[in-house]
Design a protein around this motif. Structure first.
Motif, mmCIF file in Angstrom:
data_model
loop_
_atom_site.group_PDB
_atom_site.id
_atom_site.type_symbol
_atom_site.label_atom_id
_atom_site.label_comp_id
_atom_site.label_asym_id
_atom_site.label_seq_id
_atom_site.Cartn_x
_atom_site.Cartn_y
_atom_site.Cartn_z
ATOM 1 N N PRO A 53 48.047 -24.993 105.691
ATOM 2 C CA PRO A 53 47.217 -23.963 106.321
ATOM 3 C C PRO A 53 46.134 -23.467 105.359
ATOM 4 N N LEU A 54 44.975 -23.158 105.911
ATOM 5 C CA LEU A 54 43.885 -22.573 105.132
ATOM 6 C C LEU A 54 43.973 -21.054 105.291
ATOM 7 N N TRP A 55 44.480 -20.392 104.242
ATOM 8 C CA TRP A 55 44.709 -18.955 104.281
ATOM 9 C C TRP A 55 43.443 -18.192 103.914
ATOM 10 N N PRO A 56 43.363 -16.928 104.313
ATOM 11 C CA PRO A 56 42.232 -16.097 103.878
ATOM 12 C C PRO A 56 42.211 -15.980 102.354
ATOM 13 N N ALA A 57 41.081 -15.565 101.818
ATOM 14 C CA ALA A 57 40.951 -15.385 100.364
ATOM 15 C C ALA A 57 42.058 -14.470 99.844
ATOM 16 N N ASN A 58 42.565 -14.804 98.673
ATOM 17 C CA ASN A 58 43.590 -14.017 97.974
ATOM 18 C C ASN A 58 44.941 -13.992 98.664
ATOM 19 N N VAL A 59 45.211 -14.985 99.523
ATOM 20 C CA VAL A 59 46.503 -15.075 100.215
ATOM 21 C C VAL A 59 47.082 -16.461 99.986
ATOM 22 N N VAL A 60 48.391 -16.517 99.764
ATOM 23 C CA VAL A 60 49.139 -17.783 99.765
ATOM 24 C C VAL A 60 50.194 -17.660 100.847
ATOM 25 N N GLY A 61 50.611 -18.792 101.383
ATOM 26 C CA GLY A 61 51.612 -18.715 102.436
ATOM 27 C C GLY A 61 52.090 -20.064 102.890
ATOM 28 N N SER A 62 52.967 -20.033 103.868
ATOM 29 C CA SER A 62 53.553 -21.240 104.424
ATOM 30 C C SER A 62 53.972 -20.957 105.863
ATOM 31 N N GLY A 68 63.076 -24.552 118.489
ATOM 32 C CA GLY A 68 63.849 -23.320 118.496
ATOM 33 C C GLY A 68 63.574 -22.351 117.362
ATOM 34 N N TYR A 69 62.584 -22.647 116.504
ATOM 35 C CA TYR A 69 62.340 -21.737 115.393
ATOM 36 C C TYR A 69 60.912 -21.864 114.901
ATOM 37 N N ARG A 70 60.258 -20.719 114.669
ATOM 38 C CA ARG A 70 58.939 -20.648 114.052
ATOM 39 C C ARG A 70 58.933 -19.478 113.084
ATOM 40 N N ALA A 71 58.248 -19.650 111.945
ATOM 41 C CA ALA A 71 58.173 -18.569 110.968
ATOM 42 C C ALA A 71 56.984 -18.778 110.052
ATOM 43 N N ALA A 72 56.591 -17.705 109.390
ATOM 44 C CA ALA A 72 55.540 -17.763 108.366
ATOM 45 C C ALA A 72 55.915 -16.783 107.272
ATOM 46 N N ALA A 73 55.505 -17.123 106.059
ATOM 47 C CA ALA A 73 55.685 -16.237 104.910
ATOM 48 C C ALA A 73 54.372 -16.204 104.151
ATOM 49 N N VAL A 74 53.946 -15.022 103.754
ATOM 50 C CA VAL A 74 52.680 -14.881 103.029
ATOM 51 C C VAL A 74 52.854 -13.915 101.861
ATOM 52 N N GLY A 75 51.953 -14.037 100.904
ATOM 53 C CA GLY A 75 51.919 -13.137 99.764
ATOM 54 C C GLY A 75 50.512 -13.119 99.202
ATOM 55 N N THR A 76 50.300 -12.287 98.217
ATOM 56 C CA THR A 76 48.976 -12.181 97.630
ATOM 57 C C THR A 76 48.872 -13.008 96.350
ATOM 58 N N VAL A 77 47.682 -13.580 96.144
ATOM 59 C CA VAL A 77 47.387 -14.295 94.910
ATOM 60 C C VAL A 77 47.498 -13.297 93.765
ATOM 61 N N GLY A 78 48.069 -13.702 92.677
ATOM 62 C CA GLY A 78 48.318 -12.794 91.565
ATOM 63 C C GLY A 78 49.776 -12.388 91.548
ATOM 64 N N GLU A 79 50.308 -12.082 92.723
ATOM 65 C CA GLU A 79 51.735 -11.799 92.825
ATOM 66 C C GLU A 79 52.520 -13.110 92.953
ATOM 67 N N PHE A 80 51.926 -14.077 93.672
ATOM 68 C CA PHE A 80 52.567 -15.376 93.885
ATOM 69 C C PHE A 80 51.566 -16.492 93.619
ATOM 70 N N MET A 81 52.065 -17.611 93.100
ATOM 71 C CA MET A 81 51.239 -18.803 92.955
ATOM 72 C C MET A 81 51.241 -19.592 94.266
ATOM 73 N N SER A 82 52.434 -19.700 94.867
ATOM 74 C CA SER A 82 52.562 -20.509 96.068
ATOM 75 C C SER A 82 53.871 -20.173 96.772
ATOM 76 N N ILE A 83 53.905 -20.473 98.065
ATOM 77 C CA ILE A 83 55.095 -20.264 98.890
ATOM 78 C C ILE A 83 55.294 -21.508 99.737
ATOM 79 N N GLY A 84 56.524 -21.971 99.824
ATOM 80 C CA GLY A 84 56.857 -23.080 100.705
ATOM 81 C C GLY A 84 58.123 -22.762 101.473
ATOM 82 N N ILE A 85 58.046 -22.811 102.800
ATOM 83 C CA ILE A 85 59.238 -22.601 103.633
ATOM 84 C C ILE A 85 59.362 -23.750 104.613
ATOM 85 N N ASP A 86 60.590 -24.060 104.997
ATOM 86 C CA ASP A 86 60.802 -25.058 106.033
ATOM 87 C C ASP A 86 62.073 -24.721 106.799
#
Length: 195
Positions: A53-62, A68-86
């Motif tokens: 996904p192409l996240w907005p500036a200063n956001v990382v996420g997955s 039967g299941y959908r989800a997303a996780a996001v955080g801010t650049v500086g607090e997190f380098m990257s997030i991966g969920i499955d």
């Protein structure tokens, strides 16, 4: 949240089959709800060349979606380098898939791990973990990570470690050793890697 139209997303999803289009749309709804909790205004969330996904500036996420299941996780650049969920259905992998995603040392360990995990399908769990690793890797390194380039060790306590072969990446920011968490339910398996 008011119903919004994102024409770029609609155009991107036009060629998808109905089921895939529904997963894409509901995954984006989850992502916008997560972004809203960060105080980020709703935006279209398209895919980059690697599929991430192409996240907005200063956001990382997955984003993850399966039957039967959908989800997303996001955080801010500086607090997190990257997030991966499955998330994956808690079912055995189809015949022949394990051989495509696992290296010989992982297959050997899976036999032992399967005994410890009981009804949790260890092969599908390995796939779920490798997908979460790829989702964290892709936006950082911007090159493909093959299944055999992440050697995973699963622990029955709900944790995993993976040794990453970064040799083909020019950037090499992603750590060589990563640790994450996994969790089963009766219907699904979940894995997360947060850096």
């Amino acid at each position: 949240m008011a119903r919004l139209r994102f024409d770029d997303e609609l155009e991107y999803a036009q060629g998808m089959l109905k089921k895939r289009r529904s997963e894409f749309a509901t995954g984006r709804i989850c992502a916008r709800r997560a972004l809203q909790k960060l105080g980020v205004q709703p935006v279209p969330i398209l895919k980059g060349a690697s599929g991430a996904p192409l996240w907005p500036a200063n956001v990382v996420g997955s984003i993850t979606h399966c039957r039967g299941y959908r989800a997303a996780a996001v955080g801010t650049v500086g607090e997190f380098m990257s997030i991966g969920i499955d998330a994956e259905p808690a079912q055995a992998l189809p015949d022949g898939v394990l051989e495509q995603i696992a290296i010989p040392s992982e297959v050997s360990r899976l036999r032992h791990v399967q005994q410890e995990l009981g009804s949790v399908p260890a092969g599908r769990l390995l796939f779920c973990i490798k997908e979460a690793i790829y989702k964290a890797w892709s936006p950082v390194e911007n090159v493909w990570l093959d299944y055999d380039q992440a050697e995973v060790c699963i622990s029955r306590d709900g944790s995993f470690e993976a040794l990453i072969d970064r040799g083909h990446s020019e950037v090499q920011i992603f750590p060589e050793l990563v640790k994450g968490r996994w969790r089963p339910t009766k219907s699904h398996l979940y894995a997360a890697l947060i850096l």
